[in-house]
Design a protein around this motif. Structure first.
Motif, PDB file in Angstrom:
ATOM      1  N   PHE A   1       0.834  -1.213   0.000  1.00 50.28           N
ATOM      2  CA  PHE A   1       0.000   0.000   0.000  1.00 50.28           C
ATOM      3  C   PHE A   1       0.868   1.262   0.000  1.00 50.28           C
ATOM      4  O   PHE A   1       0.839   2.068  -0.936  1.00 50.28           O
ATOM      5  N   LEU A   2       1.684   1.423   1.021  1.00 52.40           N
ATOM      6  CA  LEU A   2       2.555   2.607   1.062  1.00 52.40           C
ATOM      7  C   LEU A   2       3.546   2.572  -0.094  1.00 52.40           C
ATOM      8  O   LEU A   2       3.793   3.591  -0.761  1.00 52.40           O
TER       9      LEU A   2
ATOM     10  N   ASP B   1      10.142  -6.884  -4.101  1.00 49.07           N
ATOM     11  CA  ASP B   1       9.035  -7.381  -3.270  1.00 49.07           C
ATOM     12  C   ASP B   1       8.903  -8.883  -3.498  1.00 49.07           C
ATOM     13  O   ASP B   1       9.369  -9.394  -4.515  1.00 49.07           O
TER      14      ASP B   1
ATOM     15  N   ARG C   1       6.143 -10.141  -4.183  1.00 40.21           N
ATOM     16  CA  ARG C   1       5.074 -10.276  -5.191  1.00 40.21           C
ATOM     17  C   ARG C   1       5.056  -9.030  -6.058  1.00 40.21           C
ATOM     18  O   ARG C   1       5.527  -7.967  -5.616  1.00 40.21           O
TER      19      ARG C   1
ATOM     20  N   ASP D   1      12.853 -12.440  -1.885  1.00 41.73           N
ATOM     21  CA  ASP D   1      12.624 -12.339  -0.441  1.00 41.73           C
ATOM     22  C   ASP D   1      13.748 -11.493   0.163  1.00 41.73           C
ATOM     23  O   ASP D   1      14.933 -11.777  -0.068  1.00 41.73           O
ATOM     24  N   LEU D   2      13.382 -10.486   0.938  1.00 45.47           N
ATOM     25  CA  LEU D   2      14.417  -9.598   1.493  1.00 45.47           C
ATOM     26  C   LEU D   2      15.322 -10.312   2.495  1.00 45.47           C
ATOM     27  O   LEU D   2      16.350  -9.776   2.920  1.00 45.47           O
TER      28      LEU D   2
ATOM     29  N   TYR E   1       4.612  -7.663  16.131  1.00 45.87           N
ATOM     30  CA  TYR E   1       4.858  -6.650  15.094  1.00 45.87           C
ATOM     31  C   TYR E   1       5.661  -5.490  15.717  1.00 45.87           C
ATOM     32  O   TYR E   1       6.730  -5.126  15.233  1.00 45.87           O
TER      33      TYR E   1
ATOM     34  N   LYS F   1       9.452  -4.262  15.099  1.00 43.60           N
ATOM     35  CA  LYS F   1       9.684  -2.931  14.504  1.00 43.60           C
ATOM     36  C   LYS F   1      10.721  -2.181  15.359  1.00 43.60           C
ATOM     37  O   LYS F   1      11.524  -1.415  14.838  1.00 43.60           O
TER      38      LYS F   1
ATOM     39  N   ILE G   1      -1.636   4.929   8.923  1.00 35.85           N
ATOM     40  CA  ILE G   1      -1.640   5.395   7.530  1.00 35.85           C
ATOM     41  C   ILE G   1      -2.976   5.023   6.875  1.00 35.85           C
ATOM     42  O   ILE G   1      -3.455   3.898   7.034  1.00 35.85           O
TER      43      ILE G   1
END
Ligand SMILES: NC(=O)C1=CN([C@@H]2O[C@H](COP(=O)(O)OP(=O)(O)OC[C@H]3O[C@@H](n4cnc5c(N)ncnc54)[C@H](O)[C@@H]3O)[C@@H](O)[C@H]2O)C=CC1
Ligand SMILES: CC(C)=CCC[C@@H](C)[C@H]1CC[C@H]2C3=C(CC[C@]12C)[C@@]1(C)CCC(=O)C[C@@H]1CC3
Length: 345
Positions: free
Chosen positions: A20-21, A40, A42, A56-57, A144, A148, A175
């Motif tokens: 999204f972002l 990404d 995907r 994959d990161l 999460y 982060k 957001i």
């Protein structure tokens, strides 16, 4: 305020650029004349002006081709916050981000802008006009947030001007905007199921909801002001709409805009919180037999019933940040962008 440098080489990679972002970032960067790679797991959209790298990161081998000749990396990938998968959060947000840092250094990337979250200081208790100097949450409300925090520490700790690697973290909050798969769709789904009738708490708690274009603006300013000897190096910055609004007023404005009724009853915060805790205990007990994803979680109750808004004075001072879209306009644009979610459509 530091000087803004528009880099000679405007080649960047947006990690998480299909999200999204990420997609909003890509659109604005292209408008501003950047050449953009998306990395990404995907491919979220089609655009001939973008070079996609699917991987994959967590894998340096996947990352390296996407970083060649790149000046700035925007890292805005994360598993969805609503997941409860501890292992995945640690793998992607923590160890994966360490891999991103190593790959950036190896590829000679000069700047890294991380999308962190204002929630890194939130423990479920009121925060009013919080500055970036608040300590990280000692008891983060979920995996999460826990990861982060670890992620932000890694990125800011890797700032290394002597070796020409500069980092900064942007901390947005709540957001929203067109194509957001989370906030408005969850709200509408809850309303459709008749579960948006009750406000948690007294309805007065102020919260930041930040329009996606303002978040993007903050990221790009950060990339352009980040340079050796600038105050941004190794620092975190809140980026908000700078217009805190009562949580339930925001929810009501969006719901009414989409033709749903605003919540009208109230239950005390503590009652809602203990009910949500009890519900998550039941979900845990039943998890070997059935998978349930409750809407009503302790995290959401904490977010819906407490004050949590943040000062963006530091971003104003160091990079001349000012929201580019007001909250009124942002709500209007968002509501208009979801015709398919409108009641009766
Ligand atoms: N949505 C919100 O309200 C807030 C979001 N944030 C942060 O903003 C960032 C972007 O969030 P959204 O755009 O809302 O999320 P999103 O879920 O729409 O986008 C995340 C993207 O990351 C990608 N991704 C996930 N794991 C990956 C992996 N292992 N390798 C490569 N790509 C991977 C996903 O495929 C997705 O396209 C995240 O870092 C999130 O923590 C921070 C504050 C508030
Ligand atoms: C009570 C109820 C069912 C509200 C529906 C709206 C919620 C889905 C959102 C309200 C505040 C949002 C929020 C986030 C996710 C969606 C909400 C809970 C984040 C947790 C997303 C990731 C972050 O970094 C922080 C956000 C805070 C606000």
């Amino acid at each position: 305020m530091a000087t803004r440098i528009r880099p000679a080489s405007k080649k960047c990679t947006v990690i998480g650029g299909s999200g999204f972002l990420g997609q909003h970032m890509v659109e604005r960067l292209l408008d501003k004349g950047y050449s953009v790679n998306v990395f990404d797991i995907r491919q979220g959209f089609e655009n001939d002006r973008v070079q996609f790298f699917i991987g994959d990161l967590c894998s340096k081998t996947d990352l390296l081709p996407a970083l060649q000749g790149v000046n700035v990396v925007f890292h805005c990938a994360s598993p969805a916050p609503s997941s409860n998968n501890k292992e995945l959060f640690y793998k992607v947000n923590y160890t994966g981000t360490r891999t991103v840092i190593q790959a950036c250094k190896e590829a000679g990337v000069q700047k890294m802008v991380l999308t962190s979250s204002a929630s890194v200081v939130f423990e479920g208790k009121d925060i009013e006009n919080g500055s970036e100097d608040l300590p990280y949450a000692q008891n983060p409300i979920d995996y999460y947030t826990e990861t982060k925090i670890l992620q932000e520490k890694e990125v800011l700790g890797s700032n290394d001007p002597a070796n020409n690697f500069l980092t900064v973290a942007i901390r947005p909050h709540g957001i929203f905007g067109p194509r957001d798969p989370q906030l408005v769709p969850i709200m509408v789904d809850t309303a459709k199921r008749g579960k948006m009738k009750v406000m948690i708490g007294n309805g007065k708690n102020l919260v930041d909801f930040t329009y996606v274009e303002n978040v993007v603006h903050g990221h790009i300013l950060a990339a352009e002001y980040l340079q050796k000897d600038s105050p941004l190096c190794g620092k975190a910055y809140h980026i908000t709409n700078d217009e805190p609004i009562p949580f339930w007023t925001f929810i009501s404005r969006v719901l009414v805009g989409l033709n749903y009724e605003a919540p009208k009853y109230k239950i005390p915060f503590w009652l809602a919180y203990y009910l949500a805790l009890f519900l998550s205990f039941l979900v845990f007990i039943l998890s070997p037999i059935v998978t349930i994803n409750p809407t009503f979680t302790p995290m959401r109750v904490a977010l819906a019933g407490t004050y949590h808004y943040y000062s963006c004075e530091r971003a104003k001072k160091d990079m001349g940040y000012k929201p580019v879209v007001s909250l009124d306009k942002a709500i209007e644009k968002t509501v208009q962008s979801y015709p398919h979610l409108r009641r009766g459509s």
